[in-house]
Scaffold this active site. Structure first.
Site, PDB file in Angstrom:
ATOM      1  N   SER A  61       0.824  -1.334   0.172  1.00 39.69           N
ATOM      2  CA  SER A  61      -0.070  -0.042   0.076  1.00 39.69           C
ATOM      3  C   SER A  61       1.010   1.326  -0.038  1.00 39.69           C
ATOM      4  O   SER A  61       0.233   2.266  -0.280  1.00 39.69           O
ATOM      5  CB  SER A  61      -1.117  -0.137   1.215  1.00 39.69           C
ATOM      6  OG  SER A  61      -2.055  -0.871   0.978  1.00 39.69           O
TER       7      SER A  61
ATOM      8  N   LYS B   9       0.387   3.488  -3.004  1.00 39.83           N
ATOM      9  CA  LYS B   9      -0.640   3.994  -3.446  1.00 39.83           C
ATOM     10  C   LYS B   9      -0.369   5.586  -3.341  1.00 39.83           C
ATOM     11  O   LYS B   9      -0.755   6.516  -4.025  1.00 39.83           O
ATOM     12  CB  LYS B   9      -1.761   3.928  -2.157  1.00 39.83           C
ATOM     13  CG  LYS B   9      -2.274   2.421  -2.230  1.00 39.83           C
ATOM     14  CD  LYS B   9      -3.043   2.225  -1.160  1.00 39.83           C
ATOM     15  CE  LYS B   9      -3.812   0.689  -0.969  1.00 39.83           C
ATOM     16  NZ  LYS B   9      -4.338   0.385   0.235  1.00 39.83           N
TER      17      LYS B   9
ATOM     18  N   TYR C 139      -2.947  -2.856 -10.620  1.00 35.82           N
ATOM     19  CA  TYR C 139      -2.926  -2.621  -9.170  1.00 35.82           C
ATOM     20  C   TYR C 139      -1.892  -3.697  -8.367  1.00 35.82           C
ATOM     21  O   TYR C 139      -1.032  -3.486  -7.395  1.00 35.82           O
ATOM     22  CB  TYR C 139      -4.180  -2.427  -8.718  1.00 35.82           C
ATOM     23  CG  TYR C 139      -4.505  -2.618  -6.937  1.00 35.82           C
ATOM     24  CD1 TYR C 139      -3.886  -1.140  -6.714  1.00 35.82           C
ATOM     25  CD2 TYR C 139      -5.040  -3.567  -6.498  1.00 35.82           C
ATOM     26  CE1 TYR C 139      -4.228  -1.167  -5.086  1.00 35.82           C
ATOM     27  CE2 TYR C 139      -4.820  -3.554  -5.092  1.00 35.82           C
ATOM     28  CZ  TYR C 139      -4.379  -2.346  -4.227  1.00 35.82           C
ATOM     29  OH  TYR C 139      -4.648  -2.202  -3.075  1.00 35.82           O
TER      30      TYR C 139
ATOM     31  N   TYR D 284      -3.977   3.567   7.930  1.00 36.54           N
ATOM     32  CA  TYR D 284      -5.218   2.927   7.739  1.00 36.54           C
ATOM     33  C   TYR D 284      -6.291   3.377   8.855  1.00 36.54           C
ATOM     34  O   TYR D 284      -6.225   4.686   9.163  1.00 36.54           O
ATOM     35  CB  TYR D 284      -4.979   1.402   7.854  1.00 36.54           C
ATOM     36  CG  TYR D 284      -4.138   0.710   6.818  1.00 36.54           C
ATOM     37  CD1 TYR D 284      -4.227   0.882   5.621  1.00 36.54           C
ATOM     38  CD2 TYR D 284      -3.072  -0.084   7.388  1.00 36.54           C
ATOM     39  CE1 TYR D 284      -3.422   0.270   4.629  1.00 36.54           C
ATOM     40  CE2 TYR D 284      -2.280  -0.847   6.351  1.00 36.54           C
ATOM     41  CZ  TYR D 284      -2.467  -0.581   5.123  1.00 36.54           C
ATOM     42  OH  TYR D 284      -1.690  -1.140   4.223  1.00 36.54           O
TER      43      TYR D 284
ATOM     44  N   VAL E 266       0.946  -3.791   4.046  1.00 37.60           N
ATOM     45  CA  VAL E 266       0.977  -5.043   4.711  1.00 37.60           C
ATOM     46  C   VAL E 266       2.025  -5.956   4.451  1.00 37.60           C
ATOM     47  O   VAL E 266       2.296  -7.096   5.118  1.00 37.60           O
ATOM     48  CB  VAL E 266      -0.298  -5.919   4.421  1.00 37.60           C
ATOM     49  CG1 VAL E 266      -1.656  -5.105   4.985  1.00 37.60           C
ATOM     50  CG2 VAL E 266      -0.582  -5.915   2.974  1.00 37.60           C
TER      51      VAL E 266
END
Length: 305
Positions: A61, A64, A189, A241, A259
């Site tokens: 992540s 992102k 992705y 998160y 993660v």
């Protein structure tokens, strides 16, 4: 500085046993939960490192933040934020619940999975290969590492186990947030999440953001100061998160976790920090990396607040 970092590793390694490595992507479950590493890259060109800083892991992540920069450059702010919101969710990173319960039916921010999938769909390119290659080349430039590439085992594991992401993506195409072939969108992705890095790589990306979109080593401006600031703001509000608010109070610096065990932090005008510890807390953040950032922020007075 390296004496401070080695002390942080020694004092916090035992905390890794209070978490667990991610297993919902099966290949991630092979990581050693004892691993813990840190790297600091500062504005003067210094690289300080300790622990398992050179262990390879997938960016997950943290990517992102990078796809968001590229999508904003490709499409402009107005279009991007018509499709993805700017607000924290309070939900888990892979939650699907608010897609159907809020109106308009769009992801609340680009740091949750649903929002990041939309962002990946906005990257320009004639096919999925060109879109991903543009993202990879962009990441290589801002990290200063032209050898970055995907971990194929993790990529294939993500692709075979990504049904929740597929569910979100097909729903979003149904309501008009995503256009095109969903499997192609998801392929970009899954690949971006599977790019393999170490703590030095993400420290340098954090430094790039700290330097307001300019690569410190070359002096090249790659993104506008406005985009760099927007990304750091999302890191503060959504980057850890549904633990982002607590992290802002305890640590007080822009950070984005993944993660795979990585955390990238960016202290404006000062430094980038890369951490690795695959043992995660219940929100999906590196449990040892989080505690090291908390201790480091207190000892060096890094909080931006």
């Amino acid at each position: 500085m390296e004496e401070i970092l080695n002390k942080l590793i020694d004092e916090n390694r035992h905390i890794t046993q209070q978490g667990e490595v991610a297993t919902y992507i099966p290949a991630l479950g092979k990581a050693d939960p004892w691993d813990l590493g840190i790297c600091i890259a500062d504005m003067d060109g210094n690289i300080y490192k300790a622990g398992d800083y050179n262990k390879k892991f997938t960016i997950q992540s943290i990517s992102k933040t990078i796809s968001l920069m590229l999508a904003l450059m490709d499409n402009g702010e107005e279009l991007v934020f018509e499709k993805v919101g700017m607000e924290p969710t309070g939900d888990a990173f892979n939650s699907i619940i608010k897609l159907e319960t809020i109106m308009p039916s769009r992801p609340l921010n680009p740091m949750i999975n649903a929002g990041a999938i939309v962002i990946s769909s906005l990257i320009k390119g004639k096919n999925k290969e060109e879109k991903f290659q543009r993202l990879l080349n962009f990441m290589r430039k801002i990290s200063g590492n032209d050898k970055l590439n995907i971990n194929k085992e993790i990529y294939l594991s993500e692709k075979s186990s990504g049904d929740r992401n597929r569910a979100m993506a097909y729903f979003m195409r149904d309501v008009g947030i995503i256009e095109g072939d969903i499997e192609d969108v998801l392929d970009v992705y899954f690949r971006q999440c599977s790019i393999e890095v170490d703590s030095i790589d993400i420290a340098k990306i954090g430094l790039f953001l700290a330097n307001r979109g300019v690569v410190p080593q070359t002096g090249e401006r790659v993104v506008s100061e406005h985009i760099a600031r927007a990304v750091k703001t999302f890191m503060v509000t959504c980057g850890m998160y549904n633990g982002s608010g607590e992290f802002a109070i305890k640590v007080g610096i822009p950070a984005k976790s993944g993660v795979g065990g990585g955390i990238m932090a960016s202290i404006p005008h000062r430094m980038g920090i890369g951490l690795y510890g695959p043992s995660l807390d219940d929100k999906g953040n590196s449990i040892g990396g989080y505690k090291m950032l908390e201790d480091l922020s207190k000892s060096l007075n890094l909080s931006i607040f």
